[in-house]
Design a protein around this motif. Sequence first.
Motif, mmCIF file in Angstrom:
data_model
loop_
_atom_site.group_PDB
_atom_site.id
_atom_site.type_symbol
_atom_site.label_atom_id
_atom_site.label_comp_id
_atom_site.label_asym_id
_atom_site.label_seq_id
_atom_site.Cartn_x
_atom_site.Cartn_y
_atom_site.Cartn_z
ATOM 1 N N GLU A 362 11.174 -3.758 10.260
ATOM 2 C CA GLU A 362 11.321 -2.302 10.229
ATOM 3 C C GLU A 362 11.394 -1.788 8.794
ATOM 4 O O GLU A 362 10.821 -0.738 8.460
ATOM 5 C CB GLU A 362 12.575 -1.902 11.004
ATOM 6 N N ARG A 363 12.106 -2.537 7.934
ATOM 7 C CA ARG A 363 12.168 -2.133 6.526
ATOM 8 C C ARG A 363 10.805 -2.223 5.862
ATOM 9 O O ARG A 363 10.475 -1.412 4.981
ATOM 10 C CB ARG A 363 13.183 -3.008 5.782
ATOM 11 N N VAL A 364 9.991 -3.181 6.258
ATOM 12 C CA VAL A 364 8.636 -3.278 5.716
ATOM 13 C C VAL A 364 7.834 -2.033 6.077
ATOM 14 O O VAL A 364 7.120 -1.467 5.232
ATOM 15 C CB VAL A 364 7.938 -4.550 6.239
ATOM 16 N N SER A 365 7.939 -1.583 7.317
ATOM 17 C CA SER A 365 7.215 -0.380 7.747
ATOM 18 C C SER A 365 7.687 0.849 6.966
ATOM 19 O O SER A 365 6.866 1.655 6.505
ATOM 20 C CB SER A 365 7.406 -0.163 9.248
ATOM 21 N N LEU A 366 9.012 0.962 6.801
ATOM 22 C CA LEU A 366 9.533 2.108 6.051
ATOM 23 C C LEU A 366 9.105 2.046 4.586
ATOM 24 O O LEU A 366 8.724 3.082 4.000
ATOM 25 C CB LEU A 366 11.060 2.129 6.148
ATOM 26 N N ALA A 367 9.159 0.850 3.998
ATOM 27 C CA ALA A 367 8.769 0.722 2.589
ATOM 28 C C ALA A 367 7.289 1.005 2.403
ATOM 29 O O ALA A 367 6.887 1.631 1.397
ATOM 30 C CB ALA A 367 9.104 -0.679 2.078
ATOM 31 N N ALA A 368 6.445 0.590 3.343
ATOM 32 C CA ALA A 368 5.012 0.877 3.244
ATOM 33 C C ALA A 368 4.753 2.368 3.349
ATOM 34 O O ALA A 368 3.905 2.918 2.625
ATOM 35 C CB ALA A 368 4.262 0.114 4.337
ATOM 36 N N ALA A 374 4.606 7.732 -2.276
ATOM 37 C CA ALA A 374 4.808 7.645 -3.726
ATOM 38 C C ALA A 374 3.469 7.629 -4.457
ATOM 39 O O ALA A 374 3.330 8.235 -5.532
ATOM 40 C CB ALA A 374 5.609 6.384 -4.063
ATOM 41 N N PHE A 375 2.448 6.961 -3.901
ATOM 42 C CA PHE A 375 1.116 6.997 -4.505
ATOM 43 C C PHE A 375 0.569 8.419 -4.538
ATOM 44 O O PHE A 375 0.020 8.875 -5.552
ATOM 45 C CB PHE A 375 0.170 6.096 -3.702
ATOM 46 N N GLU A 376 0.705 9.096 -3.408
ATOM 47 C CA GLU A 376 0.186 10.473 -3.350
ATOM 48 C C GLU A 376 0.933 11.383 -4.307
ATOM 49 O O GLU A 376 0.342 12.232 -4.984
ATOM 50 C CB GLU A 376 0.318 10.988 -1.913
ATOM 51 N N ASN A 377 2.274 11.193 -4.394
ATOM 52 C CA ASN A 377 3.073 12.010 -5.298
ATOM 53 C C ASN A 377 2.661 11.777 -6.751
ATOM 54 O O ASN A 377 2.541 12.728 -7.541
ATOM 55 C CB ASN A 377 4.553 11.668 -5.101
ATOM 56 N N GLU A 378 2.402 10.517 -7.122
ATOM 57 C CA GLU A 378 1.986 10.230 -8.488
ATOM 58 C C GLU A 378 0.612 10.831 -8.783
ATOM 59 O O GLU A 378 0.372 11.372 -9.878
ATOM 60 C CB GLU A 378 1.958 8.717 -8.705
ATOM 61 N N ASP A 397 8.569 10.251 -13.889
ATOM 62 C CA ASP A 397 9.403 10.059 -12.701
ATOM 63 C C ASP A 397 8.558 9.641 -11.497
ATOM 64 O O ASP A 397 8.955 8.766 -10.718
ATOM 65 C CB ASP A 397 10.162 11.347 -12.380
ATOM 66 N N ALA A 398 7.392 10.247 -11.344
ATOM 67 C CA ALA A 398 6.520 9.890 -10.230
ATOM 68 C C ALA A 398 6.042 8.439 -10.333
ATOM 69 O O ALA A 398 5.950 7.721 -9.330
ATOM 70 C CB ALA A 398 5.326 10.841 -10.180
ATOM 71 N N GLN A 399 5.757 8.004 -11.566
ATOM 72 C CA GLN A 399 5.357 6.608 -11.761
ATOM 73 C C GLN A 399 6.500 5.650 -11.424
ATOM 74 O O GLN A 399 6.287 4.599 -10.796
ATOM 75 C CB GLN A 399 4.900 6.402 -13.205
ATOM 76 N N LEU A 400 7.710 6.034 -11.818
ATOM 77 C CA LEU A 400 8.867 5.194 -11.502
ATOM 78 C C LEU A 400 9.120 5.145 -10.002
ATOM 79 O O LEU A 400 9.478 4.088 -9.453
ATOM 80 C CB LEU A 400 10.105 5.716 -12.237
ATOM 81 N N TYR A 401 8.949 6.300 -9.337
ATOM 82 C CA TYR A 401 9.121 6.319 -7.885
ATOM 83 C C TYR A 401 8.122 5.378 -7.219
ATOM 84 O O TYR A 401 8.460 4.638 -6.285
ATOM 85 C CB TYR A 401 8.946 7.740 -7.341
#
Length: 433
Positions: A362-368, A374-378, A397-401
Amino acid sequence: MRFFPVVSTLFLLVAVGQAAARPMEDSLLVRYRRMALADDDDLKAAAKRIEASAELERAARAERIPTLSAGGDFRYTGHPLQYETELPGVGPLTFEGRNWKYGASATLSQPLYTGGRISGAIRMAESETRMSEAQRELLRSEVCYRVDVQYWTAVARRERMTVAEEYLRAVADLERVVRERVEAGLCDRQELLTVEVKHNEARYRLLQARSDFETGRMALNALIGEPLDAETPVGEALPEVEPGATGLPGAGLHPAVRLAQERIDWEKSALRVNDAAYKPQLQVAANGGCFAPGYDFRPDLSPNYTLYAQLSVPIFHGGKRRRERRAAEYRIGMASDALHRVETDLDLETRTARTALREAEERVSLAASSLAKAFENEQRATEKYEQGAISVSEVIDAQLYRQTAQENLVAAKTAARMHYAELLKATDAYRFR
């Protein structure tokens, strides 16, 4: 300027790459397990222990076969016995022994009844052999588990190194853009200094990630018997655990349970052997040889033989048998308690591994999902910075996220792989892998 392609296309390529890499991962892992199994000193010792137990088992069975022994005797007496007598009508007679006495004999014996001592010893030896085999299976599972843990740790560090490389490239591209804007007078030099600091931090993180990966690979090499500095190939990214892994069934009776059961059987056989010492013992034997002086006072070697049966019946031992029997029964009870504890611990270990694996998936799904955002935000932050709508700090900040999201995904996949290895070990599934 765009740092990344379209998010959907990127994740499609990642999924295809993971699907193509999974067979290679499985092949490498199986190969390293075999190498570790062939190189492990404890497993080599376990194999020798099995052979030793098998030899003791054959030795115990040999007690049922008649035994043949031979011996010799040589004696010199300085003053042999003399006997004088006088017979009526004959006169005095003198009999004198000889100084030299010698001979050789052979004895053939066969036990007929030992009170269960021989059969009990055979069962004890058989239990020893089966316990040695169960211990080897436990060691084999432990070695495979260690290889899995070390291999997936090395792969995770390799992926973290890739994440650090991507972050360094992203910061380097941003530094180039900011430098161009400073030279064009579109922004303050302070923005360039900020990005340069982040560039140095990214380089430091990459160096640390490379060091961690190299030490992890050295640990893997030590486990599989390769030179420590060998460039052993490992996967570039952690694949996700196969669907349905939490429902992995057990491969049969676990070696730890078999070991505990055999310990009970061994203690019962030991009780039988102990009781045999207080039961009648019966054996027959034949002894033959040549002795000098022989019968009828013959001076030379003379053949002779003896046939006999020997019976021994214990009568009184001051309560020793009763106390030894009670001690043996206590040991049987202890072995039964140990079996129950092993079964309980294995059940807990299996349930814990299944629960932890399910949560890790479940954590893998949430992290993905977080990584996609995060890619879209960057990407959006980069576009806005090029348009002058936001400051460079927001891009950083976006790169760090994005990097944090990648690290979280790697950590979640690592946890899933570790819990899957724990489940394989708890269910003894390594036996068929």
